[in-house]
Write a protein that holds these residues in place. Structure first.
Motif, PDB file in Angstrom:
ATOM      1  N   ARG A   1       0.746  -1.114  -0.142  1.00 50.70           N
ATOM      2  CA  ARG A   1       0.235   0.040  -0.134  1.00 50.70           C
ATOM      3  C   ARG A   1       0.865   1.202  -0.165  1.00 50.70           C
ATOM      4  NH1 ARG A   1      -4.652  -2.724   3.592  1.00 50.70           N
ATOM      5  NH2 ARG A   1      -5.592  -4.001   2.025  1.00 50.70           N
ATOM      6  N   SER A   2       2.134   1.415   0.403  1.00 48.84           N
ATOM      7  CA  SER A   2       2.901   2.322   0.482  1.00 48.84           C
ATOM      8  C   SER A   2       3.761   2.463  -0.865  1.00 48.84           C
ATOM      9  CB  SER A   2       3.954   2.488   1.429  1.00 48.84           C
ATOM     10  OG  SER A   2       4.968   1.191   1.521  1.00 48.84           O
ATOM     11  N   ALA A   3       3.372   1.544  -1.945  1.00 43.75           N
ATOM     12  CA  ALA A   3       4.389   1.442  -3.196  1.00 43.75           C
ATOM     13  C   ALA A   3       3.310   2.134  -4.152  1.00 43.75           C
ATOM     14  CB  ALA A   3       4.726  -0.091  -3.446  1.00 43.75           C
ATOM     15  N   ALA A   4       2.364   2.848  -4.189  1.00 43.92           N
ATOM     16  CA  ALA A   4       1.764   3.542  -5.262  1.00 43.92           C
ATOM     17  C   ALA A   4       1.277   2.578  -6.150  1.00 43.92           C
ATOM     18  CB  ALA A   4       2.629   4.359  -5.519  1.00 43.92           C
ATOM     19  N   ILE A   5       0.500   1.538  -5.866  1.00 44.91           N
ATOM     20  CA  ILE A   5       0.170   0.545  -6.828  1.00 44.91           C
ATOM     21  C   ILE A   5      -1.472   0.834  -7.129  1.00 44.91           C
ATOM     22  CG2 ILE A   5      -0.966  -1.850  -7.041  1.00 44.91           C
ATOM     23  CD1 ILE A   5       2.266  -1.555  -6.492  1.00 44.91           C
ATOM     24  N   GLY A   6      -2.245   1.585  -6.401  1.00 46.01           N
ATOM     25  CA  GLY A   6      -3.507   1.854  -6.616  1.00 46.01           C
ATOM     26  C   GLY A   6      -3.715   2.890  -7.921  1.00 46.01           C
ATOM     27  N   GLY A   7      -2.922   4.097  -7.838  1.00 42.93           N
ATOM     28  CA  GLY A   7      -2.986   4.655  -8.876  1.00 42.93           C
ATOM     29  C   GLY A   7      -2.935   4.283 -10.505  1.00 42.93           C
ATOM     30  N   PRO A   8      -1.780   3.254 -10.526  1.00 40.07           N
ATOM     31  CA  PRO A   8      -1.761   2.691 -11.887  1.00 40.07           C
ATOM     32  C   PRO A   8      -2.681   1.730 -12.166  1.00 40.07           C
ATOM     33  CG  PRO A   8       0.474   2.774 -10.789  1.00 40.07           C
ATOM     34  CD  PRO A   8      -0.623   3.440  -9.711  1.00 40.07           C
ATOM     35  N   LEU A   9      -3.404   1.139 -11.118  1.00 36.07           N
ATOM     36  CA  LEU A   9      -4.413   0.286 -11.506  1.00 36.07           C
ATOM     37  C   LEU A   9      -5.767   0.897 -11.705  1.00 36.07           C
ATOM     38  CD1 LEU A   9      -4.202  -2.088  -8.400  1.00 36.07           C
ATOM     39  CD2 LEU A   9      -4.266  -2.796 -10.926  1.00 36.07           C
ATOM     40  N   VAL A  10      -6.012   2.169 -11.130  1.00 31.44           N
ATOM     41  CA  VAL A  10      -7.180   2.887 -11.752  1.00 31.44           C
ATOM     42  C   VAL A  10      -6.968   3.535 -13.137  1.00 31.44           C
ATOM     43  CG1 VAL A  10      -8.586   4.956 -11.215  1.00 31.44           C
ATOM     44  CG2 VAL A  10      -7.984   3.451  -9.234  1.00 31.44           C
ATOM     45  N   ARG A  11      -5.676   3.955 -13.455  1.00 34.05           N
ATOM     46  CA  ARG A  11      -5.534   4.584 -14.543  1.00 34.05           C
ATOM     47  C   ARG A  11      -5.423   3.457 -15.786  1.00 34.05           C
ATOM     48  NH1 ARG A  11      -2.051   7.745 -11.162  1.00 34.05           N
ATOM     49  NH2 ARG A  11      -0.146   6.637 -11.670  1.00 34.05           N
ATOM     50  N   PHE A  12      -4.885   2.478 -15.410  1.00 33.56           N
ATOM     51  CA  PHE A  12      -4.926   1.211 -16.593  1.00 33.56           C
ATOM     52  C   PHE A  12      -6.308   0.889 -16.701  1.00 33.56           C
ATOM     53  CE2 PHE A  12      -5.169  -2.953 -17.822  1.00 33.56           C
ATOM     54  CZ  PHE A  12      -4.087  -3.469 -18.797  1.00 33.56           C
ATOM     55  N   ALA A  13      -7.359   1.005 -15.660  1.00 32.62           N
ATOM     56  CA  ALA A  13      -8.782   0.617 -15.906  1.00 32.62           C
ATOM     57  C   ALA A  13      -9.377   1.829 -16.900  1.00 32.62           C
ATOM     58  CB  ALA A  13      -9.558   0.347 -14.556  1.00 32.62           C
ATOM     59  N   VAL A  14      -9.238   2.881 -16.463  1.00 30.00           N
ATOM     60  CA  VAL A  14      -9.811   4.052 -17.214  1.00 30.00           C
ATOM     61  C   VAL A  14      -9.248   4.042 -18.821  1.00 30.00           C
ATOM     62  CG1 VAL A  14     -10.019   6.435 -17.354  1.00 30.00           C
ATOM     63  CG2 VAL A  14     -10.101   5.447 -15.256  1.00 30.00           C
ATOM     64  N   ALA A  15      -8.082   3.709 -18.799  1.00 32.57           N
ATOM     65  CA  ALA A  15      -7.445   3.759 -20.202  1.00 32.57           C
ATOM     66  C   ALA A  15      -7.980   2.634 -20.783  1.00 32.57           C
ATOM     67  CB  ALA A  15      -5.913   3.894 -20.307  1.00 32.57           C
ATOM     68  N   THR A  16      -8.137   1.437 -20.391  1.00 32.88           N
ATOM     69  CA  THR A  16      -8.661   0.387 -21.042  1.00 32.88           C
ATOM     70  C   THR A  16      -9.953   0.425 -21.465  1.00 32.88           C
ATOM     71  OG1 THR A  16      -7.177  -1.346 -19.871  1.00 32.88           O
ATOM     72  CG2 THR A  16      -9.018  -2.210 -20.957  1.00 32.88           C
ATOM     73  N   ALA A  17     -10.909   0.993 -20.389  1.00 36.76           N
ATOM     74  CA  ALA A  17     -12.453   1.290 -21.094  1.00 36.76           C
ATOM     75  C   ALA A  17     -12.114   2.288 -22.015  1.00 36.76           C
ATOM     76  CB  ALA A  17     -12.949   1.653 -19.833  1.00 36.76           C
ATOM     77  N   GLY A  18     -11.571   3.309 -22.082  1.00 33.79           N
ATOM     78  CA  GLY A  18     -11.660   4.215 -23.075  1.00 33.79           C
ATOM     79  C   GLY A  18     -11.103   3.721 -24.385  1.00 33.79           C
ATOM     80  N   ALA A  19     -10.078   2.782 -24.383  1.00 33.84           N
ATOM     81  CA  ALA A  19      -9.797   2.061 -25.725  1.00 33.84           C
ATOM     82  C   ALA A  19     -10.716   1.430 -26.004  1.00 33.84           C
ATOM     83  CB  ALA A  19      -8.407   1.465 -25.184  1.00 33.84           C
TER      84      ALA A  19
END
Length: 191
Positions: free
Chosen positions: A110-128
């Motif tokens: 949780r201190s390794a900044a995993i959540g942001g990349p996961l959310v951005r990946f989901a948003v980018a995938t849905a947009g694609a």
């Protein structure tokens, strides 16, 4: 011939270790298509939602539902230095609307900044995939995190899977620079 011994030898000082990951992102986010990757995805969801948070007790102790069996669901796994660390799941609702859910990160990451990349990946995938808007039910403690990622609160708090959540939404963008970035992939394949 005689050897010349310096009067005072200089001491070699140790050098601080250098990270071999300079310039390399230790977080990798990808669809969980292979059986072993999908198993890691589900194991993280179970560890966070069922074991840690005690959710889904009325579902037989599993967070797996009918959406997991759908062909159009994208299960995602994030790894940190090669170790499974977090997950998210997304699926189309119809008319360009997508749902993102089951965002989970193991406590040790949780201190390794995993959540942001996961959310951005989901948003980018849905947009694609020609999505126009993504929705999520976000635990109250994570509302600010989603606001920082550009999401908006979409209504009053509600009870979702037995705990208080906030409905949130964000607009999706399809790539507009295909001439620069290349054609959009119709599906994202894993190596």
């Amino acid at each position: 011939m005689t050897a010349v011994v310096p009067e005072r030898a200089t001491r070699i000082r140790p050098v601080a270790p250098v990270s071999v990951l300079v310039g390399v992102d230790p977080v990798l986010v990808r669809p969980a298509r292979r059986p072993d990757v999908r198993a890691a995805h589900h194991a993280i969801r179970h560890a966070v939602f069922v074991e840690e948070q005690g959710l889904f007790g009325d579902n037989g102790g599993t967070d797996v539902d009918a959406h997991d069996a759908r062909d159009d669901v994208v299960h995602v796994l994030a790894t940190h230095l090669g170790r499974p660390a977090g997950t998210v799941r997304l699926y189309p609702l119809g008319d360009g609307e997508w749902m993102g859910d089951r965002l989970a990160v193991l406590p040790e990451f949780r201190s390794a900044a995993i959540g942001g990349p996961l959310v951005r990946f989901a948003v980018a995938t849905a947009g694609a995939h020609d999505g126009t808007r993504m929705h999520a039910h976000v635990q109250v403690a994570n509302e600010r995190f989603f606001h920082r990622l550009g999401w908006s609160t979409a209504g009053p708090r509600e009870i979702y899977v037995g705990t208080e959540h906030v409905p949130m939404t964000t607009a999706l963008q399809t790539p507009t620079t295909e001439w620069l970035a290349g054609p959009r992939p119709k599906c994202i394949m894993e190596p």
